[in-house]
Design a protein around this motif. Structure first.
Motif, PDB file in Angstrom:
ATOM      1  N   GLU A 129      35.286  39.632  41.450  1.00 26.09           N
ATOM      2  CA  GLU A 129      36.080  38.602  40.771  1.00 26.09           C
ATOM      3  C   GLU A 129      37.566  38.884  40.929  1.00 26.09           C
ATOM      4  O   GLU A 129      38.371  37.981  41.213  1.00 26.09           O
ATOM      5  N   GLU A 130      37.931  40.124  40.777  1.00 19.13           N
ATOM      6  CA  GLU A 130      39.334  40.503  40.896  1.00 19.13           C
ATOM      7  C   GLU A 130      39.879  40.099  42.269  1.00 19.13           C
ATOM      8  O   GLU A 130      40.933  39.472  42.384  1.00 19.13           O
ATOM      9  N   LEU A 131      39.141  40.437  43.301  1.00 18.66           N
ATOM     10  CA  LEU A 131      39.638  40.155  44.652  1.00 18.66           C
ATOM     11  C   LEU A 131      39.596  38.661  44.976  1.00 18.66           C
ATOM     12  O   LEU A 131      40.434  38.155  45.705  1.00 18.66           O
ATOM     13  N   TRP A 132      38.632  38.004  44.398  1.00 19.91           N
ATOM     14  CA  TRP A 132      38.543  36.542  44.574  1.00 19.91           C
ATOM     15  C   TRP A 132      39.865  35.901  44.170  1.00 19.91           C
ATOM     16  O   TRP A 132      40.330  34.967  44.791  1.00 19.91           O
ATOM     17  N   HIS A 133      40.436  36.449  43.133  1.00 19.61           N
ATOM     18  CA  HIS A 133      41.702  35.897  42.658  1.00 19.61           C
ATOM     19  C   HIS A 133      42.897  36.477  43.396  1.00 19.61           C
ATOM     20  O   HIS A 133      43.976  35.892  43.368  1.00 19.61           O
ATOM     21  N   CYS A 134      42.711  37.609  44.033  1.00 13.45           N
ATOM     22  CA  CYS A 134      43.792  38.145  44.865  1.00 13.45           C
ATOM     23  C   CYS A 134      43.919  37.313  46.130  1.00 13.45           C
ATOM     24  O   CYS A 134      44.995  37.127  46.684  1.00 13.45           O
ATOM     25  N   GLU A 150      38.323  28.523  38.558  1.00 18.19           N
ATOM     26  CA  GLU A 150      37.752  28.790  39.869  1.00 18.19           C
ATOM     27  C   GLU A 150      37.450  30.261  40.066  1.00 18.19           C
ATOM     28  O   GLU A 150      38.177  30.976  40.742  1.00 18.19           O
ATOM     29  N   CYS A 151      36.380  30.667  39.456  1.00 18.13           N
ATOM     30  CA  CYS A 151      35.985  32.063  39.545  1.00 18.13           C
ATOM     31  C   CYS A 151      34.804  32.206  40.484  1.00 18.13           C
ATOM     32  O   CYS A 151      34.021  31.269  40.656  1.00 18.13           O
ATOM     33  N   VAL A 152      34.695  33.355  41.059  1.00 22.37           N
ATOM     34  CA  VAL A 152      33.563  33.595  41.949  1.00 22.37           C
ATOM     35  C   VAL A 152      32.269  33.490  41.147  1.00 22.37           C
ATOM     36  O   VAL A 152      31.228  33.076  41.651  1.00 22.37           O
ATOM     37  N   THR A 153      32.375  33.821  39.883  1.00 22.80           N
ATOM     38  CA  THR A 153      31.255  33.719  38.962  1.00 22.80           C
ATOM     39  C   THR A 153      30.578  32.353  38.992  1.00 22.80           C
ATOM     40  O   THR A 153      29.374  32.251  38.824  1.00 22.80           O
TER      41      THR A 153
END
Length: 870
Positions: A690-695, A703-706
RNA sequence: GGGAGUUUAGCUCAGCUGGUUCAGAGCAUCUGCCUUACAAGCAGAGGGCCGGGGGUUCGAAUCCCUCAACUCCCACCA
């Protein structure tokens, strides 16, 4: 130099997911995917078993959610009647308060207070792990509507004749002072003694010797029993004996239950304290003398030892009997003794009035469902266990002499008899049908509460309020649930009963599949337990490796139904993986910072083509793993895809030379791959992904990978993959040559190849780059002064000039030749065998022919090389 | 006393209804590298008479029998 640090990041995303309400589910048009959590004890704390269990559930739920299903994971806790009551009693005792000094209401006040203070800690801990439960749906088995459901079911089963009350021999826990179900009794081999006692024949100086493991029960003896066929005792028929110490005269009776070979063939009958004795006693119309109090001390019914503990008395009585010369001998003896699952106290068979559920009829559809795989057991071996238990099912004792739990909804009438009703008013109404003069004050509610499992068996239904409102939207949408993840230990306690009650109240299975986890053991194979102190604190582990790391450590070592030998090193591997992903992104981010519109190198173009195909292949593989609940394999596939293929190969291939920039086409493809990889990995390690998805890009809060769409596998171009394999084998071979020769990567070498069909010419740019080659040139003859290698049938040469060690090279080639010839021989042996050719399937024979051709080609090539060297 | 399961590299495990890719993976180990994403890393390498014995088969880790060791579940012989 820079390592990924999970602590802050994990906290952040947990909060974010929560705020965004991503895990809340309401019925809609989508296909539901439902899991109900096996509710942990409300006052429990997280142990490794929970970590295992809930990680698995979370992986399933997160994946389902990303696959577009309406995923709902219902969390909650169990009131754990006996365990919790024991804790509260202990806590009060520590404060100098005796349970017996309190009224029921006072005690329950304490219990609820305790529950409010300590309850639900475990659910908070589960959040730390990243469990994506629908927290708004959190249930507790003693929530008002949950309890109401329990009562409703009790009353309904009573009215159907499936719940009854009766005096039966039950398992009595003298520590908790309550009856237990058979399942709550654990039998263990216990070292004890077999006492041979002399019972004097009444009116004679003769005696009969009786063997017993429990001399303390002689005060309850009402007969001595021998086998009617036993000639040793035929002369005693109709005589009476005197019970030692007690002095009571009891008859000698005959029953073929008695085994002549055991002990002396004479059995003392104590109907109150042994199930078999009870049966015999009933048959022969014997008195029942209960010489124990409910706490396991000797009761006033006994002439001796009143108030003393049963085990103390056992010792004392043995001594006293010996002094009186009434002990023939004492043998060491090991037998099976039942212990309370909760308190550990030795179970005392006790005759008492209890409530039972008739199981036979309930079991029928439930047995069928599992045997026919309507409810799928993973792994299937548990079907056996289940089958055996279900076909031999016994009635279920559901009343407990405790206060913490749902109180039995039965009200006794002053003149005897009782009514069963959902509440007091209804009870009064029913009572008045029998006696119109009755008032509420005349009714006395049963003091007992119901077995905890009598509420948990409703769990998949009651969490959706499907008992009280069978047609409500939730139950219709979410039931049957999809997967149940639980430990095999509670297959009878819980799983079997949920299936039974599911069919009874929903006419439907409660879940499609049950995934049985193993037991978490330490490295020595011992079950992790508080007593042994061999269980790490999961929260410490999370602090050390991150939740992602711990999840991964658990996932890597588990396969359904097999116990898992837990090793912290696995968590370390998990942590390392998070770090790997983190750093991979740092690299890509650097490239992004300096991308240009430059020409895309051919190597990059080919790498993109290849990795795309590879990813599709692995996505398919993972899908297959999930279909078979092989979650550890799924994770391993994803792990290798990221580490070996993406980081180890792809990123290295597309990496621009020092000081150069990446072209934008390659960059965007790379980022695209990265995103997909994060999605694939997300169910396993949700935080770092999730962290990198937003990076990767500045997305909105929603819009989260979740909640992104899991990439679906596509058909794979196998040709691309196999050509790449051939090329990469050459890369490895070149690197081996370098290693052997001590040639650094930065020192370019040449490569010549006799190009045949197995030479992936189109991948030469990658070969050059990864091999650190000056160039790849095609030749028709083997050049001199070379180290060489062969991939499949293609000959490659690395020119080394004087550096070549001819002898070593020759030796290597000769060895390879020898091997290939041996291989060819074995293949030929088969192909020359008529019976093989005749009986083996076409494809197998064809494969052998191909092998022969390949081997022959290789052998040819090897011979040429050897010749040339000479 | 019944029943089930396990036994494959140092460790943890894959190997489906028998078919050679001379048995695979991850971790660990060994060797060489601080190569400008990552030493929580990179590049290479070694390591297994598939628990023992017997059988079926052209062919067995894979099927059958047997023995052994370990684990679990069920069971009222004092």
């Amino acid at each position: 130099m820079e390592n990924y640090n999970p602590a802050e990041i994990e906290k952040k995303w947990n909060r974010h997911w929560d705020e965004q309400n991503f895990f809340h589910s309401e019925p809609d048009d989508r296909e539901p995917y439902t899991i109900v959590i096996p509710p942990p004890n409300v006052t429990g704390i997280l142990h490794m078993g929970h970590i295992l269990n809930n990680t698995l559930q979370d992986v399933l739920v997160r994946r389902a959610r990303m696959m577009g299903k309406n995923a709902c994971w219902v969390p909650g806790t169990d009131h754990a009647s006996i365990a919790t009551e024991a804790k509260v009693v202990a806590k009060l005792a520590a404060e100098g308060i005796n349970k017996s000094d309190l009224t029921r209401e006072e005690f329950l006040d304490h219990a609820w207070k305790w529950k409010e203070e300590h309850g639900g800690i475990i659910l908070k801990q589960l959040r730390t792990l990243g469990a994506s439960c629908d927290w708004a749906r959190t249930k507790f088995t003693m929530d008002p509507q949950m309890s109401e459901s329990v009562i409703k079911v009790f009353v309904d089963l009573y009215n159907k004749g499936l719940v009854y009350r009766g005096v039966r021999m039950v398992n009595w826990d003298p520590a908790a002072q309550t009856a237990l179900s058979d399942e709550e009794v654990i039998h263990r081999e216990t070292a004890g003694k077999l006492y041979y006692l002399r019972y004097m024949i009444e009116g004679t100086t003769d005696y009969i010797v009786v063997a017993t493991t429990r001399p303390e029960t002689i005060m309850g003896d009402v007969a001595v029993c021998v086998n009617p066929a036993d000639e040793r005792y035929s002369h005693l028929k109709g005589k009476r004996v005197i019970v030692p110490l007690v002095g009571r005269s009891v008859p000698i009776i005959e029953d073929d239950y008695v085994t002549m070979e055991f002990g002396t063939g004479a059995l003392k009958i104590t109907p109150a304290h042994d199930v078999n004795d009870y049966v015999i006693g009933e048959k022969h119309g014997l008195e029942v003398i209960d010489v124990f109090n409910s706490d396991g001390t000797i009761s006033e019914k006994s002439p001796l030892y009143v108030g003393e503990d049963r085990f103390v008395v056992r010792e004392k009585i043995a001594v006293e009997l010996a002094e009186k010369g009434l002990v023939e001998k004492v043998e060491e003896y090991t037998n099976q003794v039942g212990y309370s699952e909760r308190t550990g106290a030795a179970i005392e068979p006790k005759l008492s009035m209890q409530w039972f559920v008739k199981m036979e009829k309930l079991a029928e559809p439930a047995l069928k469902a599992v045997m026919e795989d309507t409810v799928r057991f993973v792994p299937p071996k548990f079907k056996n266990t289940y089958n055996h238990w279900m076909t031999n099912i016994k009635d279920w004792c559901i009343s407990r002499q405790l206060w913490w739990g749902q109180r039995v909804p039965a009200w006794f009438l002053p003149e005897g008899g009782y009514v069963v009703a959902e509440n007091a008013d209804e009870a009064l109404r029913l009572a008045r049908e029998k006696n119109r003069a009755l008032n509420m004050a005349d009714l006395r509610q049963d003091e007992d509460v119901l077995d905890t499992w009598f509420s948990s068996w409703l769990w998949p239904i009651s969490v959706f309020d499907g008992i009280r409102h069978p047609d409500n939207g939730d139950i219709k949408y979410y039931y049957p649930t999809n997967d149940l993840v639980t430990a095999p230990e509670i297959i009878f306690f819980w799983v079997a009963r949920m299936i039974m009650v599911g069919y009874e109240y929903r006419h439907q299975r409660p879940f499609n599949a049950v995934y049985f986890t193993g037991i978490v053991r330490d490295k020595l194979g011992r079950k992790m337990s508080k007593q042994l102190g061999n269980s790490p604190d999961p929260l410490d582990l999370i602090a050390q490796y991150g939740a992602d790391g711990v999840r991964m450590g658990m996932m890597l070592s588990t396969s359904a139904g097999n116990d898992i030998i837990f090793d912290e090193a696995m968590c370390e591997q998990g942590r390392n993986f998070g770090n790997k992903i983190w750093n991979a992104w740092r690299l890509v981010a650097m490239w992004r910072g300096a991308a240009t519109d430059g020409v895309q190198p051919l190597a990059s173009k080919k790498a993109i083509e290849w990795f795309g195909a590879k990813m599709d292949a692995v996505l398919g593989e993972i899908e297959g793993c999930f279909a078979n609940y092989r979650l550890n394999d799924a994770l391993m596939a994803a792990y290798k895809l990221f580490w070996d293929d993406f980081s180890g190969k792809y990123l290295e291939i597309v990496k621009p030379a020092y000081g150069e920039a990446m072209d934008s086409a390659t960059l965007s493809a790379t980022i695209g791959f990265f995103e997909k990889l994060l999605q694939v990995l997300h169910p396993f390690i949700p935080f770092v992904t999730e962290e990198l998805w937003h990076c990767i890009s500045d997305r909105g809060a929603k819009e989260c990978v979740t909640v992104s769409d899991m990439p679906a596998p596509k058909s794979v171009d196998e040709e691309i993959l196999s050509r790449f394999e051939l090329m990469w084998e050459a890369v490895t071979a070149i690197r081996a040559v370098r290693k052997n020769r001590n040639i650094a990567m930065r020192e370019p070498v040449g490569l010549m190849v006799i190009a045949d069909g197995n030479f992936p010419a189109e991948l030469s740019p990658i070969l050059e780059k990864m091999g650190g080659l000056s160039q790849v040139s095609v030749v028709t003859e083997k050049p001199a002064g070379c180290d060489g290698f062969i991939v499949k049938t293609t000959q490659y040469f690395v020119p080394l000039g004087e550096a070549v060690d001819k002898e070593a090279e020759l030796a290597k080639l000769t060895e390879e030749l020898k091997y290939q010839e041996g291989f060819l021989t074995s293949v030929m042996r088969k192909l020359d065998n008529e019976r093989f050719v005749a009986s083996a399937p076409e494809a197998v024979v064809a494969a052998e022919r191909t092998k022969r051709a390949d081997a022959e080609a290789r052998i040819g090539a090897l011979r040429e090389r050897i010749e040339a060297l000479r």
